[in-house]
Design a protein around this motif. Structure first.
Motif, mmCIF file in Angstrom:
data_model
loop_
_atom_site.group_PDB
_atom_site.id
_atom_site.type_symbol
_atom_site.label_atom_id
_atom_site.label_comp_id
_atom_site.label_asym_id
_atom_site.label_seq_id
_atom_site.Cartn_x
_atom_site.Cartn_y
_atom_site.Cartn_z
ATOM 1 N N TYR A 198 -31.298 79.265 68.757
ATOM 2 C CA TYR A 198 -32.381 79.221 67.651
ATOM 3 C C TYR A 198 -32.903 80.489 67.580
ATOM 4 C CZ TYR A 198 -36.686 78.175 65.422
ATOM 5 O OH TYR A 198 -37.869 78.257 64.536
ATOM 6 N N TYR A 199 -33.036 81.017 66.395
ATOM 7 C CA TYR A 199 -33.698 82.534 66.262
ATOM 8 C C TYR A 199 -34.625 82.377 65.086
ATOM 9 C CZ TYR A 199 -29.832 83.523 69.450
ATOM 10 O OH TYR A 199 -28.987 83.495 70.662
ATOM 11 N N PRO A 200 -35.921 82.634 65.255
ATOM 12 C CA PRO A 200 -36.905 82.550 64.236
ATOM 13 C C PRO A 200 -37.162 83.995 63.609
ATOM 14 C CG PRO A 200 -38.044 82.166 66.444
ATOM 15 C CD PRO A 200 -36.623 82.334 66.679
ATOM 16 N N ASN A 201 -37.460 84.198 62.534
ATOM 17 C CA ASN A 201 -37.516 85.652 62.104
ATOM 18 C C ASN A 201 -38.684 85.485 60.868
ATOM 19 O OD1 ASN A 201 -35.289 87.541 63.515
ATOM 20 N ND2 ASN A 201 -34.662 85.310 62.868
ATOM 21 N N VAL A 202 -39.530 86.444 60.772
ATOM 22 C CA VAL A 202 -40.341 86.727 59.617
ATOM 23 C C VAL A 202 -39.925 87.854 58.665
ATOM 24 C CG1 VAL A 202 -42.107 85.494 60.740
ATOM 25 C CG2 VAL A 202 -42.276 87.931 61.065
ATOM 26 N N HIS A 203 -40.488 87.899 57.384
ATOM 27 C CA HIS A 203 -40.316 88.958 56.713
ATOM 28 C C HIS A 203 -40.802 90.249 57.392
ATOM 29 C CE1 HIS A 203 -42.162 91.774 53.531
ATOM 30 N NE2 HIS A 203 -40.725 91.515 53.215
ATOM 31 N N ALA A 204 -40.252 91.256 57.200
ATOM 32 C CA ALA A 204 -40.539 92.522 57.673
ATOM 33 C C ALA A 204 -40.518 93.710 56.683
ATOM 34 C CB ALA A 204 -39.903 93.277 58.895
ATOM 35 N N TRP A 205 -39.265 93.601 55.825
ATOM 36 C CA TRP A 205 -39.199 94.648 54.640
ATOM 37 C C TRP A 205 -38.173 94.197 53.652
ATOM 38 C CZ3 TRP A 205 -41.857 99.035 53.844
ATOM 39 C CH2 TRP A 205 -41.300 100.017 52.975
ATOM 40 N N GLY A 206 -38.603 94.074 52.402
ATOM 41 C CA GLY A 206 -37.594 93.233 51.411
ATOM 42 C C GLY A 206 -38.438 92.703 50.279
ATOM 43 N N SER A 207 -37.700 91.821 49.655
ATOM 44 C CA SER A 207 -38.022 91.204 48.395
ATOM 45 C C SER A 207 -39.305 90.233 48.597
ATOM 46 C CB SER A 207 -36.842 90.809 47.700
ATOM 47 O OG SER A 207 -36.392 89.818 48.058
ATOM 48 N N ASP A 208 -39.380 89.521 49.559
ATOM 49 C CA ASP A 208 -40.324 88.239 49.523
ATOM 50 C C ASP A 208 -40.939 88.280 50.945
ATOM 51 O OD1 ASP A 208 -41.393 86.028 49.470
ATOM 52 O OD2 ASP A 208 -39.885 84.753 49.024
ATOM 53 N N LYS A 209 -42.350 88.779 50.813
ATOM 54 C CA LYS A 209 -42.894 88.643 52.131
ATOM 55 C C LYS A 209 -43.496 87.427 52.684
ATOM 56 C CE LYS A 209 -47.638 88.907 50.219
ATOM 57 N NZ LYS A 209 -49.101 89.688 50.144
ATOM 58 N N THR A 210 -43.338 86.351 51.709
ATOM 59 C CA THR A 210 -43.647 85.161 52.334
ATOM 60 C C THR A 210 -42.461 84.361 53.062
ATOM 61 O OG1 THR A 210 -42.730 83.720 50.182
ATOM 62 C CG2 THR A 210 -44.825 84.701 50.281
ATOM 63 N N GLU A 211 -41.322 84.970 53.133
ATOM 64 C CA GLU A 211 -40.154 84.295 53.605
ATOM 65 C C GLU A 211 -40.211 84.516 55.057
ATOM 66 O OE1 GLU A 211 -35.912 84.341 51.890
ATOM 67 O OE2 GLU A 211 -35.925 86.351 53.242
ATOM 68 N N TYR A 212 -39.756 83.182 55.650
ATOM 69 C CA TYR A 212 -39.390 82.906 57.054
ATOM 70 C C TYR A 212 -38.216 82.203 57.329
ATOM 71 C CZ TYR A 212 -39.837 81.148 61.743
ATOM 72 O OH TYR A 212 -39.760 80.606 62.817
#
Length: 275
Positions: free
Chosen positions: A200-214
């Protein structure tokens, strides 16, 4: 969907937190700071398209270039399994720093010249490899965060990758202290104990189209294990969070960190194209 499965959706909220809020002692998995995700699309107009020939060429490039590039900490590739676009092909690469993202392309070019010193043959090989994909693609950069569950051993077969994309709500009455506490409690009680979740790998937005994305990636042995995963989560949910006033308050607290909107995607992880 069962009511308990709906509760599991809320439990997953425990895992969400912007990368910028982590303290220095909460390191990213294995020292990885960034993960790039490139979505390519198969060239459906290629008349001589043969998957076996693409796989052979892709594996040759992977072994001669990607595996030898010291700036790429990890790499993996994914076929569409059940998503809204059957032409999708996902390439993921992990990096130790932002600087390494800028360095790996130059290093790839050097390794390509070493692998295929004859310029004409090198250009022909790369042109053929590129011909399997359409021109359009998209790129996103995520930040891996603590809470990962790593493979206990290197797989010898392809696996199912279930990807869940959720969105932060950024509540004004939320606090990082509350969120971190809830996140770690839920992670320990559910994800880490579920034997059907092989990784299992959780990631949060760092650079791209949607800053709310997880983005969360669950690795399973097969499609049948997807239902088993949810069923086991039901059991672990009841064990870790019995129905009482305290846990109802927790449920209400963690739900405020989400919009309630999410997307589900299934991919096939290619085991022999993984670093």
């Amino acid at each position: 969907m069962k009511t308990t499965k709906q509760l599991f959706v809320a439990i997953l909220a425990l895992l969400l937190i912007p990368a910028t809020t982590f303290s220095q002692d909460e390191e990213a998995p294995k020292g990885q700071e960034f993960m790039t995700v490139t979505t390519n699309h198969w060239n459906m107009d290629k008349e001589d398209f043969k998957m076996s020939e693409w796989k052979a060429a892709a594996k040759e490039y992977f072994e001669k270039v990607t595996m030898k590039n010291e700036f790429i900490m990890g790499a993996s590739m994914y076929y569409h399994h059940m998503t809204g676009d059957n032409t999708e092909f996902i390439s993921v690469q992990n990096f130790a720093s932002w600087e390494d993202i800028g360095k790996f392309g130059k290093r790839n070019a050097e390794l390509e010249k070493e692998a295929w010193p004859d310029e004409a043959k090198r250009k022909a090989f790369l042109k053929n490899l590129d011909s399997y994909f359409a021109n359009e693609h998209s790129d996103e950069i995520y930040a891996p965060i603590p809470g990962a569950k790593f493979m206990t051993e290197k797989p010898t077969k392809d696996m199912l990758c279930y990807v869940r994309k959720s969105h932060f709500a950024f509540p004004e009455d939320g606090t990082m202290e509350e969120f971190k506490k809830l996140r770690m409690e839920g992670n320990a009680a559910i994800i880490q104990k579920n034997e059907h979740i092989k990784a299992y790998y959780p990631n949060v937005h760092a650079w791209g189209s949607d800053k709310t994305e997880y983005l969360e990636a669950f690795f399973l042995d097969s499609l049948s294990d997807l239902d088993k995963m949810f069923d086991r989560n039901d059991e672990l949910l009841k064990e870790g969070f019995p129905d009482n006033e305290e846990n109802k308050a927790k449920m209400k607290a963690w739900r405020k960190y989400f919009t309630g909107v999410h997307g589900d995607y299934l991919y096939t992880w290619i085991h022999d194209l993984s670093k």
